[in-house]
Motif scaffolding. Structure first.
Motif, PDB file in Angstrom:
ATOM      1  N   TRP A 136      33.289  71.406  82.066  1.00 62.66           N
ATOM      2  CA  TRP A 136      33.768  72.475  82.941  1.00 62.66           C
ATOM      3  C   TRP A 136      34.007  73.753  82.131  1.00 62.66           C
ATOM      4  O   TRP A 136      33.607  74.843  82.525  1.00 62.66           O
ATOM      5  N   TYR A 137      34.644  73.612  80.976  1.00 58.75           N
ATOM      6  CA  TYR A 137      34.922  74.766  80.113  1.00 58.75           C
ATOM      7  C   TYR A 137      33.625  75.404  79.641  1.00 58.75           C
ATOM      8  O   TYR A 137      33.463  76.639  79.684  1.00 58.75           O
ATOM      9  N   VAL A 138      32.690  74.598  79.185  1.00 61.28           N
ATOM     10  CA  VAL A 138      31.424  75.110  78.651  1.00 61.28           C
ATOM     11  C   VAL A 138      30.642  75.836  79.736  1.00 61.28           C
ATOM     12  O   VAL A 138      30.093  76.924  79.516  1.00 61.28           O
ATOM     13  N   CYS A 139      30.584  75.261  80.929  1.00 63.96           N
ATOM     14  CA  CYS A 139      29.877  75.899  82.036  1.00 63.96           C
ATOM     15  C   CYS A 139      30.546  77.221  82.415  1.00 63.96           C
ATOM     16  O   CYS A 139      29.874  78.236  82.634  1.00 63.96           O
ATOM     17  N   ASP A 140      31.851  77.221  82.482  1.00 70.38           N
ATOM     18  CA  ASP A 140      32.599  78.428  82.835  1.00 70.38           C
ATOM     19  C   ASP A 140      32.360  79.534  81.814  1.00 70.38           C
ATOM     20  O   ASP A 140      32.158  80.703  82.165  1.00 70.38           O
ATOM     21  N   GLU A 141      32.362  79.180  80.531  1.00 74.05           N
ATOM     22  CA  GLU A 141      32.131  80.174  79.485  1.00 74.05           C
ATOM     23  C   GLU A 141      30.689  80.679  79.504  1.00 74.05           C
ATOM     24  O   GLU A 141      30.431  81.851  79.213  1.00 74.05           O
ATOM     25  N   ALA A 142      29.754  79.802  79.834  1.00 72.04           N
ATOM     26  CA  ALA A 142      28.355  80.242  79.947  1.00 72.04           C
ATOM     27  C   ALA A 142      28.213  81.289  81.043  1.00 72.04           C
ATOM     28  O   ALA A 142      27.533  82.316  80.866  1.00 72.04           O
ATOM     29  N   ILE A 143      28.867  81.044  82.176  1.00 76.16           N
ATOM     30  CA  ILE A 143      28.848  82.018  83.269  1.00 76.16           C
ATOM     31  C   ILE A 143      29.475  83.330  82.815  1.00 76.16           C
ATOM     32  O   ILE A 143      28.971  84.420  83.119  1.00 76.16           O
ATOM     33  N   GLN A 144      30.554  83.243  82.064  1.00 77.80           N
ATOM     34  CA  GLN A 144      31.233  84.447  81.584  1.00 77.80           C
ATOM     35  C   GLN A 144      30.330  85.252  80.653  1.00 77.80           C
ATOM     36  O   GLN A 144      30.290  86.487  80.715  1.00 77.80           O
ATOM     37  N   ILE A 145      29.618  84.565  79.785  1.00 81.42           N
ATOM     38  CA  ILE A 145      28.724  85.258  78.854  1.00 81.42           C
ATOM     39  C   ILE A 145      27.594  85.957  79.613  1.00 81.42           C
ATOM     40  O   ILE A 145      27.216  87.089  79.291  1.00 81.42           O
ATOM     41  N   LEU A 146      27.069  85.297  80.643  1.00 80.84           N
ATOM     42  CA  LEU A 146      26.003  85.900  81.436  1.00 80.84           C
ATOM     43  C   LEU A 146      26.513  86.982  82.378  1.00 80.84           C
ATOM     44  O   LEU A 146      25.724  87.753  82.932  1.00 80.84           O
ATOM     45  N   GLY A 147      27.819  87.015  82.610  1.00 77.11           N
ATOM     46  CA  GLY A 147      28.390  88.027  83.489  1.00 77.11           C
ATOM     47  C   GLY A 147      27.888  87.858  84.911  1.00 77.11           C
ATOM     48  O   GLY A 147      27.811  86.744  85.434  1.00 77.11           O
TER      49      GLY A 147
END
Length: 629
Positions: free
Chosen positions: A403-414
């Motif tokens: 969940w954390y990794v997916c959330d951070e990936a979304i954040q990086i992609l904006g």
């Protein structure tokens, strides 16, 4: 010091009263032993690293060296499936279409049956591929990297649906049912949860009554949220039955497991549930009305259904870590692609420290999760039965890390990450269920903490017994005294440096120090609370989180040590990740254990309890709007 040990041992007697509470909370059945004292001495030692962690002992046999259970032939065998499975996902399966249609089309399912995907661990002579747990996990990684919804269709079928037949089935049951579910196009489901029994699986209401002639049972009741419930023709169903207690001669209700065919009649289901994620998997309520089940379809023994259910779940949890390791890899690929291509303020995103921290943490979490999952599967394949706490930790760690990794990936992609085309939003919706099903993370944390404390308490009781005959037990007494003395005055303690490659000794030292602090905290909780520790969930959660971090440190240290020893091409990179993990994990352990001892935090937990009670009384927020309107 000896008085402290004696006091703990006295309080540990009270832990016996926890048995029923833990049994309802846990994913492992707790049963009273009928062994004689002599038999207890000859009992097989518990080789679980996490169990022994609660005693302040390092049981290294299942951790060091890193357990790889595959020989070259087995590696080549599973390797032969990697390309076909990957090709299936790139050329046949359409995850977005599955998600939007909330089902998997027949052509896609047909390809899966042809690949053998529904009988991965079934013996070849019964129609399956006969993969062991590690091989199964390797293919689960590929599934998790592509389509979690489809993964549930496959996993619910075999990881839990007919897993009970593999684990507990008679020769006749296996020969009758396994060919159907592995290669015969027949779907299976696991039917345990009911409207009134979620985490408390022992409280089910579904009932099966044995006929007067003793030849069959009549089953009535319903189950909810059953994966594959609308398509399965064979189900593992759990129901209350009246069983004669041989010890008391009285009849009492106990859960029994049954193999139920839809063809028996009286089995029906509701419409597919509309869900947040994993939409293409069929989830439905299942109804049983006067279903006639032959007595030969009892799975395991009558009255031991709870044990069957919990061991099925225990046996399959490691696969979640494998699957979500694949999901994390997909997220990392998307994030790194974007970070290396996107320019902002004249620089690539990858050059900014904030992005570097995100990517590094994502990679470390994926590595540690993978280390845990493959360690457990390796031990299982090598014949271990002492992995239940480790499997619970793996499920909690994997579901929260993904969940954390997916959330951070979304954040990086904006904004791009929020769009459907990246598929990250689908993965996020799909991921949310993993912290809930097959044992909620909240319950599994309590299971880890309470089971570990009970194990520690039983050990301290042994020490108390030793004092009753000190002449015959000097070895045990002095060993325990020496361990505590060295730990309390900062000498000796747990030393893990000899278990790892020399370049990792500083990280191993951090892990050993964490174990020392952890064991002292467990002992202090036993002294302070005794059996009442079961009610201290604020403290138990801190303890469970510490155990999770420590096991994660040990698992990743072992894997990186093996990589360094074998001169793996990625060994130096693995060393970097493990060093990073151990610094931060050991810091979290110190913080969590300090909170357990802190009067300030204990007072804060009381405030939280009061706040929660007031909210529940109001069924709403309690505070007024700032402008009073």
């Amino acid at each position: 010091m000896f008085r402290a040990i004696n006091k703990v041992a006295k309080n540990s007697k009270a832990l016996k009263n926890q048995t029923e509470v833990i049994r309802c909370l846990s994913a492992q059945p707790q049963t009273k032993s009928k062994q004689t004292p002599r038999a207890e001495k000859a009992a097989k030692p518990n080789l679980s690293f996490v169990h022994n962690l609660f005693r302040g002992q390092v049981e290294s046999s299942q951790v060091f060296p890193y357990p790889i259970a595959l020989n070259q032939e087995q590696i080549e065998y599973v390797g032969a499936f990697v390309d076909p499975v990957s090709k299936f996902f790139s050329e046949v399966n359409n995850a977005d279409r599955n998600d939007m249609n909330a089902q998997v089309d027949e052509e896609t399912l047909k390809h899966l049956w042809e690949l053998g995907a529904f009988g991965l661990q079934v013996p070849q002579e019964l129609g399956g591929l006969e993969l062991n747990n590690t091989q199964y996990g390797r293919l689960a990684e590929i599934i998790g990297m592509n389509d979690l919804g489809l993964g549930i269709v496959i996993g619910a079928h075999q990881s839990i649906g007919f897993k009970g037949i593999l684990l507990y089935g008679t020769k006749e049951q296996k020969e009758k049912y396994l060919p159907k579910v592995s290669s015969g196009g027949v779907y299976a489901a696991f039917a345990l949860t009911e409207p009134s029994s979620g985490s408390d699986a022992a409280s089910i209401k579904c009932r099966a009554v044995k006929s007067a002639d003793g030849k069959h049972y009549i089953l009535n009741g319903s189950k909810i949220w059953i994966s594959n419930g609308g398509i399965a023709d064979i189900m593992t169903v759990f129901a209350q039955t009246e069983v004669l207690d041989e010890a008391t001669g009285q009849k009492k209700d106990k859960v029994t497991a049954f193999i139920v065919e839809r063809g028996f009649g009286g089995v029906s289901n509701g419409p597919p549930e509309k869900k947040m994620g994993i939409k293409c998997s069929n989830t439905a309520e299942v109804y049983f009305e006067d279903v006639k089940i032959p007595v030969e379809n009892v799975l395991g023994k009558e009255g031991e259904g709870f044990k069957v259910a919990m061991n099925i779940l225990n046996n399959g949890r490691f696969g979640m870590g494998m699957t979500l390791g694949g999901t994390m890899r997909y997220c990392i690929q998307k994030a790194t692609d974007h970070a290396t291509q996107r320019t902002q303020f004249g620089k690539k995103l990858e050059s900014y420290g904030g992005i570097q921290e995100k990517l590094a943490r994502m990679s470390v979490l994926q590595y540690v999760n993978q280390s845990i999952a493959y360690m457990i599967s390796g031990n299982m394949d090598l014949g271990s039965n002492d992995y239940h706490l480790e499997a619970a930790i793996s499920k909690v760690f994997a579901s929260e890390a993904a969940w954390y990794v997916c959330d951070e990936a979304i954040q990086i992609l904006g904004g791009m990450g929020f769009m459907r085309d990246t598929q990250l939003e689908r993965f996020m919706r799909d991921l949310r269920i993993f912290r809930i099903f097959e044992g909620t993370n909240d319950i599994l944390r309590l299971f880890v903490a309470l089971t570990g404390i009970q194990y520690a308490g039983s050990h301290l009781k042994e020490v108390q017994k030793a004092f009753q005959n000190p002449a015959a037990n000097l070895g045990l007494i002095f060993k325990e005294a020496s361990k505590r003395a060295s730990s309390y005055i900062g000498l000796g303690g747990v030393d893990m440096t000899g278990l790892v490659e020399p370049s990792l000794k500083n990280s191993a030292k951090l892990c050993g120090e964490s174990i020392d602090m952890f064991a002292r905290t467990v002992e202090s909780l036993l002294i302070k609370y005794g059996k009442k520790i079961v009610d201290e969930q604020f403290l138990l959660n801190r303890l469970a989180d510490s155990a999770i971090d420590i096991y994660a440190m040990a698992s990743s240290l072992s894997r990186a040590s093996s990589a360094l020893k074998s001169n793996s091409p990625t060994a130096d990179f693995e060393k970097l990740m493990v060093e990073t993990w151990c610094v931060e994990a050991s810091d979290r352990v110190r913080i969590n254990l300090r909170k357990i001892h802190s009067a300030e935090f204990n007072e804060n937990y009381k405030r939280m309890s009061v706040i929660s009670k007031k909210l529940c009384e109001a069924h709403d927020i309690v505070h007024n709007n700032p402008i009073g309107v």
